[in-house]
Design a protein around this motif. Sequence first.
Motif, short mmCIF file in Angstrom:
data_model
loop_
_atom_site.label_atom_id
_atom_site.label_comp_id
_atom_site.label_asym_id
_atom_site.label_seq_id
_atom_site.Cartn_x
_atom_site.Cartn_y
_atom_site.Cartn_z
N PHE A 199 0.82 -1.21 0.00
CA PHE A 199 0.00 0.00 0.00
C PHE A 199 0.86 1.26 0.00
CE2 PHE A 199 -3.28 -2.96 1.56
CZ PHE A 199 -4.33 -2.58 0.75
N GLU A 200 1.97 1.22 0.68
CA GLU A 200 2.85 2.38 0.71
C GLU A 200 3.38 2.70 -0.69
OE1 GLU A 200 6.87 3.99 3.02
OE2 GLU A 200 6.05 2.02 3.47
N GLU A 201 3.65 1.65 -1.48
CA GLU A 201 4.08 1.85 -2.86
C GLU A 201 2.93 2.33 -3.75
OE1 GLU A 201 7.11 1.53 -4.42
OE2 GLU A 201 7.91 1.43 -2.39
N LEU A 202 1.72 1.99 -3.38
CA LEU A 202 0.56 2.35 -4.20
C LEU A 202 0.19 3.83 -4.05
CD1 LEU A 202 -1.85 1.54 -6.01
CD2 LEU A 202 -3.08 0.93 -3.90
N PHE A 203 0.16 4.31 -2.81
CA PHE A 203 -0.26 5.68 -2.58
C PHE A 203 0.94 6.62 -2.65
CE2 PHE A 203 -3.48 3.21 -0.15
CZ PHE A 203 -4.57 3.57 -0.92
N HIS A 204 0.74 7.75 -3.32
CA HIS A 204 1.82 8.70 -3.53
C HIS A 204 1.79 9.86 -2.53
CE1 HIS A 204 3.37 7.35 -7.61
NE2 HIS A 204 2.37 6.54 -7.36
N GLN A 205 0.74 9.96 -1.76
CA GLN A 205 0.68 11.04 -0.78
C GLN A 205 1.69 10.80 0.34
OE1 GLN A 205 -3.61 10.62 -0.04
NE2 GLN A 205 -3.75 12.83 -0.38
N PHE A 226 -8.33 2.51 0.11
CA PHE A 226 -8.18 2.38 -1.34
C PHE A 226 -9.52 2.57 -2.04
CE2 PHE A 226 -8.55 -0.49 -5.01
CZ PHE A 226 -7.60 0.07 -5.86
N PHE A 227 -10.56 1.89 -1.55
CA PHE A 227 -11.88 2.00 -2.18
C PHE A 227 -12.48 3.39 -1.94
CE2 PHE A 227 -11.53 -2.67 -1.78
CZ PHE A 227 -11.71 -2.98 -3.13
N TYR A 228 -12.20 3.94 -0.78
CA TYR A 228 -12.65 5.31 -0.50
C TYR A 228 -12.01 6.28 -1.49
CZ TYR A 228 -12.47 9.94 1.67
OH TYR A 228 -12.53 11.29 1.88
N SER A 229 -10.75 6.08 -1.79
CA SER A 229 -10.05 6.96 -2.73
C SER A 229 -10.62 6.82 -4.14
CB SER A 229 -8.55 6.63 -2.74
OG SER A 229 -7.97 6.88 -1.48
N ARG A 233 -12.21 10.20 -4.28
CA ARG A 233 -11.08 11.01 -4.74
C ARG A 233 -10.70 10.71 -6.18
NH1 ARG A 233 -6.79 11.60 0.04
NH2 ARG A 233 -6.52 13.53 -1.11
N ASN A 234 -11.56 9.93 -6.86
CA ASN A 234 -11.37 9.65 -8.29
C ASN A 234 -10.03 9.00 -8.61
OD1 ASN A 234 -13.91 10.77 -8.91
ND2 ASN A 234 -13.03 12.83 -8.98
N LEU A 235 -9.57 8.13 -7.72
CA LEU A 235 -8.33 7.41 -7.96
C LEU A 235 -8.52 6.41 -9.09
CD1 LEU A 235 -5.43 6.84 -6.84
CD2 LEU A 235 -6.47 4.99 -5.51
N PHE A 236 -7.60 6.43 -10.08
CA PHE A 236 -7.64 5.52 -11.23
C PHE A 236 -8.94 5.64 -12.01
CE2 PHE A 236 -5.37 2.91 -7.86
CZ PHE A 236 -4.12 3.44 -8.17
N GLU A 292 -1.02 9.28 -9.29
CA GLU A 292 -0.97 9.81 -7.94
C GLU A 292 -2.37 10.06 -7.42
OE1 GLU A 292 1.52 13.08 -7.35
OE2 GLU A 292 3.31 12.15 -8.13
N VAL A 293 -2.58 9.84 -6.13
CA VAL A 293 -3.85 10.16 -5.52
C VAL A 293 -4.00 11.67 -5.47
CG1 VAL A 293 -5.24 9.95 -3.44
CG2 VAL A 293 -3.73 8.07 -4.11
#
Length: 224
Positions: A78-84, A134-137, A141-144, A222-223
């Motif tokens: 998850f740390e690699e997935l999120f850019h924030q 992740f699902f919240y984003s 937050r329109n992730l992906f 990026e998120v």
Amino acid sequence: MIYWYPIVVALAALVSLPLLFADLGPLRKFHRIIFVVLVLVAALEAWCAYLASNRQSNIVYYNAVFVYTLPILYLYFFEELFHQKEVKKVLFLLGGLFLLFGVIKTLFITPFQEFHDISYIMGSLLIIGACLYFFYSIISRNLFIEMDLLRFPVFWVITFLLFFYASAMLNFASVRFVNTSNFELMVIIRDIINVLGALMYFVFAVSFYLPLLNREKAGINEVP
């Protein structure tokens, strides 16, 4: 007796092996983390099945890998997935606190020769929380948003992580209240968890073929 569970996980690792040499682009780092997970779980289950067949305790190994190592690997995923930067710091801090708790628990509360069920529940909650974020984003937050999630391996990995750990955590959270003398019930619960785990690990392996089969290369945005 043939222990089918480590065989299935080993097959999942073998299915995933060729992808180490494939051009997965930005997904390469995620695949490598998942591949390490598959190899670790396959080795753990095979070794613990061998110990169990010889009437030897395998709790130490389950504590080391299943309770502590896997949650840390997933948090790294998850740390690699999120850019924030804030999210990365939170994940790193939670992982460090989780390991610190494990050390304190081992030294002063529960020896490593006993299953650390509380630590397992804590690790499960960390993973579930990261999955929900992740699902919240995605939703808020329109992730992906520009991607086809059904062709995105990370989406399938996180979906099955959430499904498995939510189910397994409920089992371990309630184990103290189950009559352990009811051997048949314990076997049924164990088999259900094993089926869920085998399905999850096989999806882990197969999902990273999706971008190749569709001739697409998924990118990581990026998120916002």
